[in-house]
Design an enzyme around this catalytic site. Sequence first.
Site, mmCIF file in Angstrom:
data_model
loop_
_atom_site.group_PDB
_atom_site.id
_atom_site.type_symbol
_atom_site.label_atom_id
_atom_site.label_comp_id
_atom_site.label_asym_id
_atom_site.label_seq_id
_atom_site.Cartn_x
_atom_site.Cartn_y
_atom_site.Cartn_z
ATOM 1 N N GLY A 1 -22.781 -29.816 29.016
ATOM 2 C CA GLY A 1 -23.469 -30.888 28.355
ATOM 3 C C GLY A 1 -22.609 -31.819 27.768
ATOM 4 N N ASN A 2 -22.898 -32.472 26.462
ATOM 5 C CA ASN A 2 -21.910 -33.500 26.158
ATOM 6 C C ASN A 2 -22.102 -33.695 24.485
ATOM 7 O OD1 ASN A 2 -23.830 -35.607 25.099
ATOM 8 N ND2 ASN A 2 -24.318 -35.390 27.624
ATOM 9 N N ARG A 3 -21.595 -34.418 23.890
ATOM 10 C CA ARG A 3 -21.374 -34.222 22.366
ATOM 11 C C ARG A 3 -22.259 -35.235 21.547
ATOM 12 N NH1 ARG A 3 -15.878 -35.969 20.582
ATOM 13 N NH2 ARG A 3 -16.555 -35.205 18.572
ATOM 14 N N SER A 4 -23.449 -35.544 22.496
ATOM 15 C CA SER A 4 -24.214 -36.411 21.608
ATOM 16 C C SER A 4 -25.362 -35.790 20.910
ATOM 17 C CB SER A 4 -24.955 -37.184 22.939
ATOM 18 O OG SER A 4 -26.270 -37.977 22.331
#
Length: 196
Positions: free
Chosen positions: A6-9
């Site tokens: 995933g990512n940090r958004s």
Amino acid sequence: PVRYIGNRSSGKMGFALAEEAANRGAIVQLVTGPVSLRTERSGIERTDVSSAAEMADACKQCSPHSDVVIMSAAVADYRPAAPAENKIKKKDGALEITLEATEDVLAWMGKNKPNGQLLVGFALETNDALANAQGKLERKNLDLIVLNTLADAGAGFGHDTNKVSIIGKGTKVDALPLLSKSDTARAILDHIETLL
Ligand code: CTP
């Protein structure tokens, strides 16, 4: 079945844009990845997706009948080439997972942009920010690009504030101060309205 990339958004910027557009009377289709945000407002039809491929499908369906498309999602550029069917157990040594490219949804939108549609992209850059963002604007056939940098305190992932520059075609750059994400959404939609 257990882990994912995933990512940090947080999705907060996209939700602020959806709310502000609906406040201005737009009929909004909100396509969102997995976030912990809610939409309370009428005038926003929400589609939840959980992969870049699902996001591409949903956006391709919305695009042909949209006057304005704003792509603020932090879509993954790569996915595991062969997702594991069972949990990957820990072993000694390093683990390698082969990744393959996902489709660039915004680039598809740029290639298939209907006449008169306004297409707005986002760019997150850590170096050569302006030049990289302007390159994306041209390459992806955009009308506006919103440049985020992670350099400023209070800007970027998870915060309720953001500091962006709105870049149009040519050399037009509007560098905004640190603002709440809803005020940033207002400024972005003001730019869009002047182009409509
Ligand atoms: N984007 C997209 N589909 C992808 C990746 C990105 O639609 N698979 C969109 C994002 O929603 C954003 C824009 O492309 O509007 C730019 O995303 P960004 O991650 O900054 O850039 P990339 O084009 O992926 O390029 P790079 O990672 O090399 O900076």
